[in-house]
Scaffold this active site. Sequence first.
Site, PDB file in Angstrom:
ATOM      1  CE  LYS A   1     -10.621  -3.244  14.119  1.00  0.00           C
ATOM      2  NZ  LYS A   1     -10.334  -4.370  13.242  1.00  0.00           N
TER       3      LYS A   1
ATOM      4  CG  ASN B   1      -0.195  -0.146   2.517  1.00  0.00           C
ATOM      5  OD1 ASN B   1       0.562   0.726   2.909  1.00  0.00           O
ATOM      6  ND2 ASN B   1      -0.394  -1.282   3.190  1.00  0.00           N
TER       7      ASN B   1
END
Length: 402
Positions: A340, A209
């Site tokens: 999370k 990326n």
Amino acid sequence: MQGKKILLCVTGGIAVYKAVALTSKLVQAGAVVKVIMSESARKFVTPLSFQALSRNDVYTDTFEEKHPEVISHIDLADWADLILIAPATANIIGKLANGISDDMISTTLLAATAPVWVAPAMNVHMYDHPAVKRNISILAGYGYQFVEPSEGFLACGYVGKGRLEEPEKIVSLMEDYFHPSKKELAGKTILISAGPTIERIDPVRYLTNRSTGKMGFALAEEASKLGAEVLLVSGVTTLPVPKGVSLYPIESAEDMYKTIMELYPKADAVIKSAAVADYRPVEISDKKLKKKDGELVIQFERTQDILFELGQKADKPFLVGFAAETDHVAEYASGKLKRKNADMIVANDVSAEGAGFAGDTNIVTIFRRDGSIKELPLLSKHDTAKEVLLEIAESLKEGRKE
């Protein structure tokens, strides 16, 4: 501030009167102040006011050489420990961002190697203009530091952001710069992930990326400056390792997962700023894949969710995640915070000017578990990092989970 050499560059706006008070405050604090005034600034206040308070010559003209043994604008640029532009108009910000040097101030700044601080003061709509925002972003990328204007009643009659920061606050910021008060993270261990991951397809091809690691490395450097022991787990980058930081180089998401799971018990806080691949090829060819007729189909599988798994640990440290989004930033960041089980999410819209990958600036919003939200303005990545770390330090000091 005793003996520190401050070059004050004063440009034209009604806030020039505050620059007079600022000169007095700096001298009282022990600084040696020299002043350059633009032509417009002299329409508001005379050079004599600054001369009387600084007890030094005031410079107004590039071609007026007060001392024949030196070239004034070069000498001033070399002399300063710190250069402050206050007030800084949209005009001077635009000239500096585009390398224009057509007066004493812009010419001196172009020759300067000292730290430069910019304290903008202007109409709220001028400050919000895209061209001004772009120019501020450019200067922040050069390493210029900005003293954000405050909000209030402006001389033009508007109420909003654009007031020159008060002289007392500016002097306080300078004192902190020259003599940092304390190491807010002394005795703490901070584990930071940074950079991209690489997922191999075959011996010559891989998926990755656009992350450069700049944000993570800035966090590592600033955490070290704040006194922390820093463990930096990073994908492949070309960035130099910050002084005092322990680097753990990795390549794939699997490498990063294993390294972080090994290190996290040592950490008081974990900051997950890396751009980790969500998927990897199920099979990696041991030979280069050759072209053939038809389509190529690669099957992918999920990588481990490092932030989620840390959030489930009974001994989890203070947990900070990053969310790089392109839309619905608040919605996605708040959702990530809950899913999370993190204590803080630092989110940014990477499509916004000045906030994307590879740049030297960022615009972030900090979301906490208690529901509070803090928006930071456009800052250099190092200033953004410091603000985030100070928020973490405050939470660790209070021993609380957000």
